[in-house]
Scaffold this motif. Structure first.
Motif, PDB file in Angstrom:
ATOM      1  N   LEU A   1       0.820  -1.034   0.061  1.00  0.00           N
ATOM      2  CA  LEU A   1      -0.016   0.102  -0.016  1.00  0.00           C
ATOM      3  C   LEU A   1       0.789   1.466  -0.196  1.00  0.00           C
ATOM      4  CD1 LEU A   1      -2.907  -1.028   2.386  1.00  0.00           C
ATOM      5  CD2 LEU A   1      -2.857  -1.004  -0.094  1.00  0.00           C
TER       6      LEU A   1
ATOM      7  N   ALA B   1      -7.505   3.773  -7.409  1.00  0.00           N
ATOM      8  CA  ALA B   1      -7.819   2.247  -6.838  1.00  0.00           C
ATOM      9  C   ALA B   1      -7.679   1.459  -8.443  1.00  0.00           C
ATOM     10  CB  ALA B   1      -8.762   2.006  -6.030  1.00  0.00           C
TER      11      ALA B   1
ATOM     12  N   TRP C   1      -0.545  -7.686  -4.751  1.00  0.00           N
ATOM     13  CA  TRP C   1      -1.662  -7.975  -3.741  1.00  0.00           C
ATOM     14  C   TRP C   1      -2.085  -9.209  -3.765  1.00  0.00           C
ATOM     15  CZ3 TRP C   1      -2.747  -5.289   0.424  1.00  0.00           C
ATOM     16  CH2 TRP C   1      -3.989  -5.628   1.266  1.00  0.00           C
TER      17      TRP C   1
ATOM     18  N   THR D   1     -13.513  -4.982  -4.560  1.00  0.00           N
ATOM     19  CA  THR D   1     -13.465  -3.936  -3.542  1.00  0.00           C
ATOM     20  C   THR D   1     -12.002  -3.243  -3.824  1.00  0.00           C
ATOM     21  OG1 THR D   1     -12.498  -5.418  -2.036  1.00  0.00           O
ATOM     22  CG2 THR D   1     -14.897  -4.566  -1.790  1.00  0.00           C
ATOM     23  N   LEU D   2     -10.986  -3.792  -4.452  1.00  0.00           N
ATOM     24  CA  LEU D   2      -9.729  -3.279  -4.761  1.00  0.00           C
ATOM     25  C   LEU D   2      -9.818  -1.946  -5.726  1.00  0.00           C
ATOM     26  CD1 LEU D   2      -7.468  -6.357  -4.890  1.00  0.00           C
ATOM     27  CD2 LEU D   2      -7.566  -5.053  -2.976  1.00  0.00           C
TER      28      LEU D   2
ATOM     29  N   GLN E   1     -11.278   2.091  -1.585  1.00  0.00           N
ATOM     30  CA  GLN E   1      -9.592   1.880  -1.722  1.00  0.00           C
ATOM     31  C   GLN E   1      -8.883   2.979  -2.471  1.00  0.00           C
ATOM     32  OE1 GLN E   1      -8.079  -1.030  -0.883  1.00  0.00           O
ATOM     33  NE2 GLN E   1      -6.423  -1.039  -2.062  1.00  0.00           N
ATOM     34  N   SER E   2      -9.806   4.076  -3.068  1.00  0.00           N
ATOM     35  CA  SER E   2      -9.175   5.114  -3.701  1.00  0.00           C
ATOM     36  C   SER E   2      -8.812   6.101  -2.555  1.00  0.00           C
ATOM     37  CB  SER E   2     -10.001   5.714  -4.852  1.00  0.00           C
ATOM     38  OG  SER E   2      -9.909   4.919  -6.168  1.00  0.00           O
TER      39      SER E   2
ATOM     40  N   VAL F   1      -7.732   5.379   0.178  1.00  0.00           N
ATOM     41  CA  VAL F   1      -6.474   4.698   1.111  1.00  0.00           C
ATOM     42  C   VAL F   1      -5.257   5.657   0.709  1.00  0.00           C
ATOM     43  CG1 VAL F   1      -4.867   2.956   1.556  1.00  0.00           C
ATOM     44  CG2 VAL F   1      -7.351   2.503   1.561  1.00  0.00           C
TER      45      VAL F   1
END
Lengths: 334, 259
Positions: free
Chosen positions: A54, A76, A243, A253-254, A259-260, A262
């Motif tokens: 990450l 993401a 990942w 969900t990635l 996720q964007s 994060v």
């Protein structure tokens, strides 16, 4: 102002120019990452690997944010495209039981051109806008790609995601995969470091500070933005590729807007104005996430409070504290 | 500026020519049928009261705005409607009235980056930016008297130094034509004298064509060899400082209000 104080001020600035705070921070972090497996237990390796993956994702995001002055809320999508590319290649090979190390490395690298292509298409439209419009359009495209992956069951297995991923036998143990991730992320970060200090890196800073003026220097602003968008998407794709084999699965969900968020949070926590900021942010964010969720289900509340505190009291991020401290120390010296 | 590009385009004595240049903003005709010619090597001023259309004229010539009618010819090429970066690359640099610099970069980084762009290094991903095009960067810093400020972040400069940096950025483009929009606005008397001495030197020793606007009439009359008066978007007259000074129309619409 006297001549003498002018001179010392410019010397001070010269010293600051030479000593980027990110250099000592990165060196310290590199040593800590190398030594991390000395801590017993597998959990720390899982956390460490996640921090690195990450962290690279957030470093790539910061090419757009900290260096070019725009915010993408759809980054993401490129992390996810990379993750799915590698996963779709690896899944049948892993199931057949014949996954070699070289094949595995090629599957990781294959994520880069796919994410780059995705970023080229999305970027073509996004770079026509700036500020909140850029952010919103990037988010819209991110969600669009999310729904394609989510809905295209025959190809992506939709909401089920792709299961049963595995690193090859050689890299299978958590400590080996951790060091493998460390090497890939370190090499990518070194490349990013080089790029941000190159004439291109400074062209990005021109855009960040004053896009209108940049055009009058002879720069095609949109072209520079697009090239950078593709670069950032490529590195996000590489992070995403790491990942699946780590988490043993990938799911839509990635690619989603959560996720964007994060890398946005990570840059905010560590300091978007510093190269190493997003990496520091990943340590805090991922570290907190890993430990807090063991004790409470209120993770969103926890990270919400952290973000609130950062915005209110440390808008420059954690590294701005270290930066200020080092500058004060240097000023105190004769 | 010892740049003498070898071009197939026949070199003419005219570096800039506008024909019937017109621009409307809503109901306001900011530039009205302006046909203006600038000779290579000239040093001229455009004057006019506030709202006369000086800045709009510069914006049309440099590509900031697209004209509603008329054409702009730069160095023999039609550049009407081209974006600013295309016109800048052809050798026209512009310095802004309100200094438009790169606040978070140091003075050195400002100029160095601009020179690197001009040298075609904007897409150089792997060189160390600190070591590229330093010779030219230092030359410009010395020329604009910014050498001792090189490590100061541009946002922290005084107004006068910001204007110097503005000029330095324009010079980094190694232009053949320099457009200066009120180059001495916000400067002290001493800085004004220094800056205009540099402008004179760029024109006389380096052969750079210069077109500037200026509010300070002593600067205009002491430094421009020809003066063009704009009023309400129209070109009223063009002539030597002596001619302009003696003209009744100029007295009534422009100087009259101040004298």
């Amino acid at each position: 102002m006297s001549q003498k104080s002018l001179l010392s001020a410019s010397l001070l600035a010269a010293a600051r120019d030479r000593l980027d705070i990110s250099i000592p921070v990165l060196l310290v972090l590199a040593v800590l990452f190398v030594l991390l497996p000395l801590i017993p237990g597998e959990f720390i390796l899982v956390v460490g690997t996640e921090i690195l993956i990450l962290g690279l994702f957030a470093l790539s995001f910061n090419l757009i944010h900290g260096f070019m002055g725009q915010i993408s809320f759809g980054h993401a999508a490129f992390f996810g495209l990379g993750a799915y590319t590698t996963a779709l290649i690896l899944q049948p090979l892993t199931a057949a039981g014949g996954l070699g190390t070289i094949t595995f490395l090629l599957a990781i690298l294959a994520a880069v051109p796919v994410s780059a292509l995705g970023a080229l298409v999305v970027g073509y439209f996004c770079v026509r806008l700036t500020g909140i419009y850029f952010a919103m359009l990037s988010m819209a495209f991110g969600e669009l790609i999310f729904y394609v992956v989510f809905s295209w069951y025959s190809f992506t297995k939709g909401d089920d995601g792709i299961q049963g991923l595995m690193p090859p036998p050689l890299l299978k143990s958590p400590v080996v995969y951790y060091y493998f991730t460390f090497v890939v992320v370190a090499l990518a970060a070194a490349l990013l470091w080089r790029i941000t200090r190159s004439p291109f890196g400074y062209t990005l800073r021109l855009l960040r500070d004053n896009p209108a003026r940049t055009a009058f220097l002879g720069i095609d602003v949109r072209r520079v933005m697009l090239v950078n968008f593709v670069l950032a998407g490529s590195f996000a794709g590489l992070a995403g590729a790491l990942w699946g084999p780590f988490a043993r699965s990938v799911s839509p969900t990635l690619l989603g807007w959560a996720q964007s968020g994060v890398p946005v949070f990570m840059s905010l926590i560590g300091g978007a104005g510093y190269f190493a900021g997003p990496l520091v942010g990943s340590i805090v964010y991922t570290g907190l996430n890993s430990y807090v969720t063991r004790f409470t289900i209120y993770w969103p509340l926890t990270i919400g409070l952290v973000i609130l505190a950062m915005v209110l009291f440390l808008p420059g991020g954690l590294l701005s504290v270290v930066d200020g401290w080092l500058k004060a120390k240097r000023r105190g010296e004769p | 500026m010892t740049v003498t590009p070898i071009e197939t385009v026949a070199a003419t004595d005219t570096i800039l020519e506008t024909r019937g240049l017109t621009k409307d903003f809503g109901g306001l005709r900011a530039t009205n049928d302006v046909s203006f010619t600038l000779a290579r090597g000239a040093k001229e001023a455009i004057i006019g009261p506030n709202g006369a259309g000086k800045s709009t004229f510069f914006a049309l010539v440099s590509g900031r705005h697209r004209p509603d009618a008329g054409s702009v010819t730069f160095d023999g090429q039609d550049v009407t409607g081209l974006p600013p970066h295309e016109i800048a690359r052809r050798g026209m640099s512009r310095a802004f009235q309100v200094s438009s610099i790169f606040n978070r970069l140091t003075v050195l980084e400002n100029v160095r980056s601009a020179v690197q762009v001009r040298r075609g290094r904007a897409f150089d991903f792997f060189s160390d930016a600190r070591r590229v095009a330093l010779d030219r960067t230092e030359e410009i810093l010395a020329l604009c008297r910014l050498a001792d400020r090189r490590h100061v972040p541009a946002g922290e400069l005084s107004q006068g130094d910001k204007k110097k940096l503005e000029l330095a950025l324009a010079l980094a483009g190694e232009p053949r034509l320099l457009l200066l929009d009120e180059p001495t606005a916000g400067m002290s008397l001493e800085e004004t004298r220094e800056t205009m001495a540099l402008v004179d030197d760029l024109n006389e020793s380096h052969g750079l064509t210069i077109l500037f606007t200026e509010h300070d009439m002593s600067v205009v009359f002491n430094h421009a060899r020809r003066i063009t008066l704009l009023h309400r978007g129209r070109m009223i007259l063009s002539g030597s400082p002596a001619e302009v000074r003696a003209n009744d129309e100029v007295q009534s619409i422009y100087l009259g209000g101040q004298a």
